[in-house]
Design a protein around this motif. Structure first.
Motif, PDB file in Angstrom:
ATOM      1  N   UNK A   1      43.510  42.611  43.607  1.00  8.04           N
ATOM      2  CA  UNK A   1      42.308  41.924  44.072  1.00  8.04           C
ATOM      3  C   UNK A   1      41.279  41.940  42.951  1.00  8.04           C
ATOM      4  N   UNK A   2      40.397  40.966  42.967  1.00  9.08           N
ATOM      5  CA  UNK A   2      39.348  40.889  41.960  1.00  9.08           C
ATOM      6  C   UNK A   2      38.018  41.361  42.513  1.00  9.08           C
ATOM      7  N   UNK A   3      37.158  41.927  41.669  1.00 11.64           N
ATOM      8  CA  UNK A   3      35.856  42.402  42.132  1.00 11.64           C
ATOM      9  C   UNK A   3      34.826  41.275  42.180  1.00 11.64           C
ATOM     10  N   UNK A   4      33.921  41.360  43.125  1.00 12.98           N
ATOM     11  CA  UNK A   4      32.791  40.446  43.226  1.00 12.98           C
ATOM     12  C   UNK A   4      31.604  41.220  43.796  1.00 12.98           C
ATOM     13  N   UNK A   5      30.384  40.786  43.560  1.00 12.14           N
ATOM     14  CA  UNK A   5      29.227  41.519  44.107  1.00 12.14           C
ATOM     15  C   UNK A   5      29.293  41.688  45.617  1.00 12.14           C
ATOM     16  N   UNK A   6      29.791  40.676  46.321  1.00  8.20           N
ATOM     17  CA  UNK A   6      29.875  40.774  47.777  1.00  8.20           C
ATOM     18  C   UNK A   6      30.932  41.781  48.204  1.00  8.20           C
ATOM     19  N   UNK A   7      32.081  41.782  47.538  1.00  6.78           N
ATOM     20  CA  UNK A   7      33.147  42.707  47.908  1.00  6.78           C
ATOM     21  C   UNK A   7      32.764  44.154  47.605  1.00  6.78           C
TER      22      UNK A   7
ATOM     23  N   UNK B   1      45.692  19.634  39.976  1.00  5.76           N
ATOM     24  CA  UNK B   1      45.861  20.356  41.225  1.00  5.76           C
ATOM     25  C   UNK B   1      45.870  21.852  40.959  1.00  5.76           C
ATOM     26  N   UNK B   2      45.826  22.620  42.018  1.00  2.00           N
ATOM     27  CA  UNK B   2      46.052  24.059  41.982  1.00  2.00           C
ATOM     28  C   UNK B   2      46.818  24.425  43.238  1.00  2.00           C
ATOM     29  N   UNK B   3      47.271  25.658  43.312  1.00  2.35           N
ATOM     30  CA  UNK B   3      48.038  26.080  44.473  1.00  2.35           C
ATOM     31  C   UNK B   3      47.112  26.457  45.623  1.00  2.35           C
ATOM     32  N   UNK B   4      47.508  26.195  46.864  1.00  2.00           N
ATOM     33  CA  UNK B   4      46.621  26.461  48.004  1.00  2.00           C
ATOM     34  C   UNK B   4      46.201  27.920  48.124  1.00  2.00           C
ATOM     35  N   UNK B   5      47.099  28.855  47.812  1.00  6.07           N
ATOM     36  CA  UNK B   5      46.764  30.265  48.009  1.00  6.07           C
ATOM     37  C   UNK B   5      45.704  30.754  47.036  1.00  6.07           C
ATOM     38  N   UNK B   6      45.507  30.029  45.933  1.00  9.31           N
ATOM     39  CA  UNK B   6      44.508  30.458  44.959  1.00  9.31           C
ATOM     40  C   UNK B   6      43.085  30.299  45.487  1.00  9.31           C
ATOM     41  N   UNK B   7      42.880  29.356  46.381  1.00  9.28           N
ATOM     42  CA  UNK B   7      41.532  29.108  46.893  1.00  9.28           C
ATOM     43  C   UNK B   7      41.282  29.847  48.203  1.00  9.28           C
ATOM     44  N   UNK B   8      41.892  31.013  48.357  1.00  9.73           N
ATOM     45  CA  UNK B   8      41.672  31.840  49.540  1.00  9.73           C
ATOM     46  C   UNK B   8      40.996  33.156  49.179  1.00  9.73           C
ATOM     47  N   UNK B   9      40.245  33.135  48.101  1.00 10.47           N
ATOM     48  CA  UNK B   9      39.554  34.343  47.668  1.00 10.47           C
ATOM     49  C   UNK B   9      38.450  34.019  46.686  1.00 10.47           C
ATOM     50  N   UNK B  10      38.379  34.810  45.606  1.00 10.98           N
ATOM     51  CA  UNK B  10      37.301  34.656  44.635  1.00 10.98           C
ATOM     52  C   UNK B  10      37.314  33.309  43.935  1.00 10.98           C
ATOM     53  N   UNK B  11      38.502  32.734  43.722  1.00 13.21           N
ATOM     54  CA  UNK B  11      38.567  31.445  43.039  1.00 13.21           C
ATOM     55  C   UNK B  11      37.867  30.345  43.827  1.00 13.21           C
TER      56      UNK B  11
ATOM     57  N   UNK C   1      37.409  36.161  36.618  1.00 11.08           N
ATOM     58  CA  UNK C   1      37.043  37.439  37.223  1.00 11.08           C
ATOM     59  C   UNK C   1      37.163  38.531  36.170  1.00 11.08           C
ATOM     60  N   UNK C   2      36.485  39.658  36.409  1.00  8.17           N
ATOM     61  CA  UNK C   2      36.420  40.713  35.400  1.00  8.17           C
ATOM     62  C   UNK C   2      37.768  41.381  35.179  1.00  8.17           C
ATOM     63  N   UNK C   3      38.507  41.648  36.235  1.00  3.69           N
ATOM     64  CA  UNK C   3      39.773  42.359  36.120  1.00  3.69           C
ATOM     65  C   UNK C   3      40.536  42.230  37.422  1.00  3.69           C
ATOM     66  N   UNK C   4      41.811  42.625  37.386  1.00  2.00           N
ATOM     67  CA  UNK C   4      42.615  42.803  38.584  1.00  2.00           C
ATOM     68  C   UNK C   4      42.654  44.288  38.921  1.00  2.00           C
ATOM     69  N   UNK C   5      42.649  44.598  40.197  1.00  2.00           N
ATOM     70  CA  UNK C   5      42.707  45.991  40.596  1.00  2.00           C
ATOM     71  C   UNK C   5      42.967  46.133  42.080  1.00  2.00           C
ATOM     72  N   UNK C   6      42.621  47.286  42.615  1.00  2.00           N
ATOM     73  CA  UNK C   6      42.854  47.579  44.025  1.00  2.00           C
ATOM     74  C   UNK C   6      41.526  47.750  44.745  1.00  2.00           C
ATOM     75  N   UNK C   7      41.487  47.229  45.952  1.00  2.00           N
ATOM     76  CA  UNK C   7      40.354  47.481  46.829  1.00  2.00           C
ATOM     77  C   UNK C   7      40.676  48.628  47.777  1.00  2.00           C
ATOM     78  N   UNK C   8      39.712  49.490  48.030  1.00  2.00           N
ATOM     79  CA  UNK C   8      39.915  50.663  48.898  1.00  2.00           C
ATOM     80  C   UNK C   8      38.789  50.753  49.916  1.00  2.00           C
ATOM     81  N   UNK C   9      39.140  51.284  51.072  1.00  2.00           N
ATOM     82  CA  UNK C   9      38.126  51.429  52.113  1.00  2.00           C
ATOM     83  C   UNK C   9      37.083  52.444  51.672  1.00  2.00           C
ATOM     84  N   UNK C  10      35.886  52.278  52.178  1.00  2.00           N
ATOM     85  CA  UNK C  10      34.796  53.180  51.841  1.00  2.00           C
ATOM     86  C   UNK C  10      35.126  54.599  52.308  1.00  2.00           C
ATOM     87  N   UNK C  11      34.852  55.577  51.441  1.00  2.00           N
ATOM     88  CA  UNK C  11      35.060  56.975  51.796  1.00  2.00           C
ATOM     89  C   UNK C  11      36.484  57.447  51.692  1.00  2.00           C
TER      90      UNK C  11
END
Length: 422
Positions: free
Chosen positions: A72-78, A225-235, A307-317
């Protein structure tokens, strides 16, 4: 991160294939001694923000339904709702189109000069003829002598440029000086044209490749064109909220196609696929590259980092976040992640090629793009013959015009009748 489903039910447990994220997960599990299960996100989306709440994978982390997600990619909202662990550099967004094609051979005669230079050369011939005509009329007004027409000076300048100047020179010193400098100018121009023509005949030129979004949107009658799954996130946020007019135009006319269908459209010409660089390179190397390493596609070298990088998202705490971060830093310092990236790409290409047994589409090569030197033939010099035929047509039209003008002149008719009476 590709995977195989254990069941057809959305959101079920999956078996991940070899990837950077898979290797990281198993490395962490081995070092920290924990077990895990990986499930498919039911909607197969990263998630978009709607009134402060996220959908998709980020939404599951926000609601603490899962512990962490991969790639997943980082964003200010995420970053307001999840913790983020940087994994590896993000893949660049590139444009994939057909490789540059050979330039038309019938234009080889005019290709040594750019269009602006040809225009400047034509203007120079007309301007020199006009100045020469004014000088000769001024000299005739003061000193007398024969009359010089503008067409004569114009044809003199054109003949000198073709290295065939008329033998009659100007009788005035100012005219001779102007002719001398014009001959020097013609020497420089003809030398440059001749050397450039030899170079273009030796190595045939190709069209410019499409490197950036700007190059793509400037093309006439071009689609992308682009692939449909690409526009389901930060892109989606990147393209829909970007203020650059080029990106806005790109998003406004963007079509949605999966990679295989998009590459088939690219083969037809006038079409471009906007996708991640490594992802596209794997598909092209697996399905469209022959045994000699040739493929008909060109993946741009000037990618855009969305986006800045690829990485993992984790729940708070999450209590394991500090340990994951520590292990990730150690792996990155040893250079193992960079090695894994290259190894995963090469292994995936080998697996795909072995599974597909070299799809017949890889045979779609352009045999005309051969760099072997060949003798010049009629098809190489056809532009010269076109120019010769054009000269014939123009001369014939001028002859008709002169004939009509001669027959309609009453002074010529009167003189002719008077001579007959005498």
């Amino acid at each position: 991160m590709d995977f195989e489903r254990r069941t057809e039910e959305p959101g079920g447990i999956i078996n991940p294939k070899d990837s950077i994220d898979t290797r990281l997960i198993y490395a962490f599990a081995s070092a920290l001694n924990f077990t895990f299960e990986i499930r498919e996100e039911p909607e197969r989306t990263w998630g978009l923000e709607i009134n402060g709440s996220f959908t998709g994978m980020i939404g599951q982390l926000q609601r603490e339904e899962t512990d962490f997600c991969t790639i997943a990619g980082p964003s200010p909202e995420r970053l307001k709702v999840v913790e983020y662990l940087r994994g590896y550099p993000s893949d660049l967004m590139t444009v994939t189109s057909l490789k540059p094609s050979l330039l038309p051979q019938h234009l080889s005669l005019i290709r040594p000069f750019e269009g602006e230079l040809w225009l400047a050369l034509m203007v120079s011939v007309v301007a020199w003829g006009g100045v020469m005509w004014i000088l000769q009329r001024t000299w005739r007004w003061f000193a007398g002598g024969r009359r010089v027409d503008f067409s004569t000076t114009l044809l003199y300048g054109w003949g000198a440029l073709l290295e065939q100047p008329p033998p009659v020179l100007s009788v005035s010193n100012s005219g001779r000086l102007l002719v001398g400098w014009w001959l020097v100018f013609c020497l420089v121009i003809t030398t440059g044209f001749r050397s450039s023509l030899v170079a273009h005949m030796t190595v045939q030129g190709k069209t410019l490749p499409i490197e950036t979004f700007e190059d793509m949107v400037k093309q006439d009658n071009w689609k992308w064109c682009t692939e449909p799954w690409l526009l389901k996130g930060m892109l989606f946020d990147y393209f829909s909220k970007h203020t650059d007019p080029v990106v806005q135009k790109l998003y406004k006319h963007m079509e949605m196609l999966v990679a295989d269908e998009a590459l088939e459209r690219v083969l037809e010409g006038g079409f471009t696929l906007v996708d991640f660089e490594n992802y596209v390179n794997i598909i092209v190397a697996s399905r469209y590259t022959d045994a000699r390493g040739y493929n008909p596609f060109y993946v741009s070298k000037k990618g855009v980092s969305v986006m800045a990088a690829f990485g993992w998202g984790m729940r708070r705490g999450a209590p394991f976040y500090p340990r994951f971060k520590q292990l990730k830093s150690r792996l990155e310092d040893t250079g193992i992640i960079s090695y894994w990236i290259e190894d995963v790409i090469a292994r995936r290409v080998r697996e795909n090629r072995a599974a597909a047994a070299m799809d017949v589409r890889s045979a779609k090569t352009d045999t005309t793009q051969d760099d072997n030197k060949v003798p010049l033939g009629l098809h190489h010099m056809q532009g010269a013959f076109y120019l010769l035929f054009l000269g014939y047509v123009v001369a014939l039209l001028i002859l008709f015009g002169e004939t009509i003008s001669h027959n309609s002149d009453p002074r010529i008719s009167t003189t002719f009748l008077t001579t007959n009476k005498t």
